[in-house]
Design a protein around this motif. Sequence first.
Motif, mmCIF file in Angstrom:
data_model
loop_
_atom_site.group_PDB
_atom_site.id
_atom_site.type_symbol
_atom_site.label_atom_id
_atom_site.label_comp_id
_atom_site.label_asym_id
_atom_site.label_seq_id
_atom_site.Cartn_x
_atom_site.Cartn_y
_atom_site.Cartn_z
ATOM 1 N N PRO A 78 6.744 -4.270 -2.136
ATOM 2 C CA PRO A 78 6.112 -3.448 -1.097
ATOM 3 C C PRO A 78 5.162 -2.375 -1.647
ATOM 4 C CG PRO A 78 8.447 -2.928 -1.307
ATOM 5 C CD PRO A 78 8.200 -4.097 -2.194
ATOM 6 N N VAL A 82 0.427 -6.118 1.573
ATOM 7 C CA VAL A 82 -0.629 -7.073 1.904
ATOM 8 C C VAL A 82 -0.907 -7.049 3.411
ATOM 9 C CG1 VAL A 82 -1.400 -9.464 1.713
ATOM 10 C CG2 VAL A 82 0.194 -8.544 0.026
ATOM 11 N N PHE A 84 -2.454 -9.502 5.886
ATOM 12 C CA PHE A 84 -2.815 -10.912 5.831
ATOM 13 C C PHE A 84 -3.954 -11.216 6.805
ATOM 14 C CE2 PHE A 84 1.536 -10.606 4.429
ATOM 15 C CZ PHE A 84 1.550 -11.401 3.304
ATOM 16 N N SER A 88 0.025 -12.286 10.452
ATOM 17 C CA SER A 88 1.384 -12.608 10.008
ATOM 18 C C SER A 88 2.449 -11.662 10.544
ATOM 19 C CB SER A 88 1.481 -12.613 8.482
ATOM 20 O OG SER A 88 0.703 -13.624 7.967
ATOM 21 N N LEU A 89 2.328 -11.312 11.809
ATOM 22 C CA LEU A 89 3.413 -10.543 12.425
ATOM 23 C C LEU A 89 4.494 -11.525 12.846
ATOM 24 C CD1 LEU A 89 1.290 -8.189 14.690
ATOM 25 C CD2 LEU A 89 2.267 -7.676 12.463
ATOM 26 N N LEU A 90 5.725 -11.052 12.887
ATOM 27 C CA LEU A 90 6.787 -11.923 13.375
ATOM 28 C C LEU A 90 6.657 -11.982 14.891
ATOM 29 C CD1 LEU A 90 9.832 -10.780 11.229
ATOM 30 C CD2 LEU A 90 7.860 -12.123 10.601
ATOM 31 N N LEU A 101 10.794 -3.395 10.448
ATOM 32 C CA LEU A 101 11.342 -4.297 9.433
ATOM 33 C C LEU A 101 10.906 -3.835 8.039
ATOM 34 C CD1 LEU A 101 12.839 -7.062 8.982
ATOM 35 C CD2 LEU A 101 10.584 -8.111 8.973
ATOM 36 N N ALA A 102 9.604 -3.461 7.923
ATOM 37 C CA ALA A 102 9.093 -2.997 6.640
ATOM 38 C C ALA A 102 9.695 -1.654 6.269
ATOM 39 C CB ALA A 102 7.576 -2.910 6.699
ATOM 40 N N VAL A 106 11.860 -0.640 2.935
ATOM 41 C CA VAL A 106 11.314 0.212 1.867
ATOM 42 C C VAL A 106 12.057 1.550 1.782
ATOM 43 C CG1 VAL A 106 9.224 1.371 1.044
ATOM 44 C CG2 VAL A 106 9.066 -0.881 2.096
ATOM 45 N N ARG A 152 1.803 -1.833 9.453
ATOM 46 C CA ARG A 152 2.970 -2.286 8.685
ATOM 47 C C ARG A 152 2.736 -2.070 7.194
ATOM 48 N NH1 ARG A 152 4.748 -8.450 9.286
ATOM 49 N NH2 ARG A 152 2.690 -8.773 8.402
ATOM 50 N N MET A 156 4.568 1.002 4.400
ATOM 51 C CA MET A 156 5.308 0.763 3.154
ATOM 52 C C MET A 156 4.944 1.810 2.102
ATOM 53 S SD MET A 156 4.880 -3.321 2.723
ATOM 54 C CE MET A 156 4.605 -4.363 4.139
ATOM 55 N N ASP B 224 2.856 -17.976 5.635
ATOM 56 C CA ASP B 224 2.513 -16.575 5.918
ATOM 57 C C ASP B 224 3.761 -15.725 6.068
ATOM 58 O OD1 ASP B 224 -0.188 -16.767 5.859
ATOM 59 O OD2 ASP B 224 -0.402 -17.214 7.995
ATOM 60 N N LEU B 225 4.711 -16.219 6.866
ATOM 61 C CA LEU B 225 5.923 -15.435 7.101
ATOM 62 C C LEU B 225 6.783 -15.370 5.841
ATOM 63 C CD1 LEU B 225 6.955 -16.351 10.757
ATOM 64 C CD2 LEU B 225 5.509 -14.521 9.915
ATOM 65 N N VAL B 228 5.287 -12.636 3.840
ATOM 66 C CA VAL B 228 5.693 -11.322 4.353
ATOM 67 C C VAL B 228 7.074 -10.977 3.809
ATOM 68 C CG1 VAL B 228 6.392 -10.071 6.429
ATOM 69 C CG2 VAL B 228 4.335 -11.465 6.462
ATOM 70 N N GLN B 230 8.491 -12.075 1.178
ATOM 71 C CA GLN B 230 8.462 -11.830 -0.271
ATOM 72 C C GLN B 230 7.902 -10.457 -0.593
ATOM 73 O OE1 GLN B 230 6.409 -15.496 -1.717
ATOM 74 N NE2 GLN B 230 8.032 -15.413 -3.241
ATOM 75 N N VAL B 231 6.810 -10.097 0.116
ATOM 76 C CA VAL B 231 6.202 -8.792 -0.142
ATOM 77 C C VAL B 231 7.196 -7.683 0.188
ATOM 78 C CG1 VAL B 231 4.409 -7.191 0.652
ATOM 79 C CG2 VAL B 231 3.813 -9.542 0.108
ATOM 80 N N LEU B 232 7.965 -7.886 1.248
ATOM 81 C CA LEU B 232 8.954 -6.873 1.632
ATOM 82 C C LEU B 232 10.204 -6.945 0.767
ATOM 83 C CD1 LEU B 232 8.753 -7.005 5.521
ATOM 84 C CD2 LEU B 232 8.073 -5.146 4.050
ATOM 85 N N ARG B 233 10.282 -7.942 -0.086
ATOM 86 C CA ARG B 233 11.478 -8.181 -0.909
ATOM 87 C C ARG B 233 12.736 -8.209 -0.052
ATOM 88 N NH1 ARG B 233 10.416 -4.343 -5.611
ATOM 89 N NH2 ARG B 233 8.853 -5.461 -6.806
ATOM 90 N N LEU B 234 12.684 -8.974 1.042
ATOM 91 C CA LEU B 234 13.872 -9.111 1.881
ATOM 92 C C LEU B 234 14.931 -9.869 1.100
ATOM 93 C CD1 LEU B 234 12.394 -10.146 5.356
ATOM 94 C CD2 LEU B 234 12.996 -7.877 4.557
ATOM 95 N N LYS B 242 16.357 -12.440 9.889
ATOM 96 C CA LYS B 242 15.209 -11.873 10.594
ATOM 97 C C LYS B 242 14.062 -12.868 10.760
ATOM 98 C CE LYS B 242 16.453 -7.457 10.889
ATOM 99 N NZ LYS B 242 16.406 -6.596 12.052
#
Lengths: 264, 332
Positions: A78, A82, A84, A88-90, A101-102, A106, A152, A156, B224-225, B228, B230-234, B242
């Motif tokens: 984080p 990025v 995107f 790339s939102l859920l 979520l982010a 973090v 988002r 972070m 893409d998801l 996301v 990976q970047v957030l290190r979930l 989630k």
Amino acid sequence: MSEVHLELTNVGIEFPTPKGPFRVLEKVNLKIEQGEFISLIGHSGCGKSTVLNIVAGLYEATEGGVLLDGREVNEPGPERAVVFQNHSLLPWLTAYENVELAVDQVFKKSKTASEKKEWIEHNLKLVHMDHAMHKRPDEISGGMKQRVGIARALAMQPKIMLMDEPFGALDALTRAHLQDSLMEIQKDLNNTVIMITHDVDEAVLLSDRIVMMTNGPAASIGEILKVDLPQPRDRLALADDPTYNHYRSEVLRFLYEKQRKVNH
Amino acid sequence: MNPLKWSLVEPFYKLMIGEDRKGQLNSIIKMIGLPITGLLIFLFIWQGAASHIHTSLGQFPGPVKTYEQFISLQEEAEATALKQKKFYERQAKRNAQRIEKDPDFVPIIRDYTGPPTFFEQIGRSLVTVMSGFILASLIAIPIGIVIGLSSNAYAAVNPLIQIFKPVSPLAWLPLVTMVVSAVYVTDDPTFDKAFLNSMFTVLLCCLWPTIINTAAGVATVTQDLKNVSQVLRLSWWTHVRKIVLPCSIPMMFTGLRISLGIAWMVLIAAEMLAQNPGLGKFVWDEFQNGSSNSLGRIMVAVIMIGIVGFILDRGMLILQKAVSWDKSVTLR
């Protein structure tokens, strides 16, 4: 001159294909300072996104490496947020929950629940999305989705923000709005940003430096153009500005004369 | 929700307020008239065909005969309910008398032992099918998620799934029966063995569609998801909870619905062979009974099996609508 923040040294990457390895990047060298806004521009397929993905840690360079504040980048994280290309939102979470979520991830322990809530709302306010923060992505426009994507990333509190053609899928007016928002936020927060773009105007308007890439395969950095225009920049005032137009034509010349794409 | 907007009500309402009369009449005909016409034609053919089929148990039951048997089953159920009530009253009275004579007497409450009625059998079938289905889902969903996430796990498990998926419940049943009677040895059985036999047979048959569809659903998580995440290190668990789960819910429910459909079909056969109280046993008992009413009663059971199966599927659909995040998709 301040210290080097992010450093790419001799970065190269090959992808395995059935016909043997395919070289995408070769000897990419770049040094970025804290607070700099860098644009990566080049013809499509030249490997801009690959550079960004290597910095993000999503791809691993075959040779060379990336240092962020002296530490090697070898996985995503984080601190290199990025934004995107297609947001790339859920889709099952609201704007607020997407940022949450982010933030939860973090600031797991460093913020209390109420601090987190405040921080999420603060970031959504920064991108002017506080009025629709409880809407889901399919209920808001493309530009708004991208705003949430930026919120988002900002939430972070990254050391560097990586934007992969963030405004590429938006119409010209929405794009201009978002560029203005981004400039405003950049002025306040002084983030380090690497942005990929196809849009010459966008590159000149936003960047401190424009990194122009040669055509692939085995693409590399062709030229780096320093944009010496005073901040804050105003798109209307700059439209007739000779310096601005000079930079613009420099980029165009690189793209359409020196790196003319032959095979479309 | 506005009841005037319900698809069954809306055309009548619009007709009443005089909005687009012709269009409303058309949609009423399509929605109610055509299904009724179809049903009437079916009843007509059924009656016609039935009158030409003569079996050793008499004439094949037509709609009228079947309806008569349905009523008679209802009457029997009422009669049994009355008997049961009287039985408990007598028991309570007797116990009260004995306590009066001897204050230390601890009464034992005995259950009514008469045969279950048709409607009780439906209830027993539902309990068995739901236990098997829920247990199967609890096993199948985690397996589906794991093999959906890891192509290695998928490669390892896929051949097994493909081999076991087409196996008929009737092939499993003898094995299940033997294993249950060998393993489940207690003096005070909480569960009837016949119940366990049918439940495990149902379970074995309805695992597969849920596993396969959950795995396919997990595969719909876009790169893409994943980026996301990976970047957030979930963490693995947060990633599953989630991102993977919400993404795979539509496919997962497709699997669950197929599984429940299979479970219901398998159950009837399993109950017949395992002699577990339920609709399957009812059909079998009537067949063995061989009275002049038997075929009519079996016909009632056949229709009931169809109706219950339909209601189960609708129930899953309602559940799917409740948990699915994408309300723009029309589910049916």
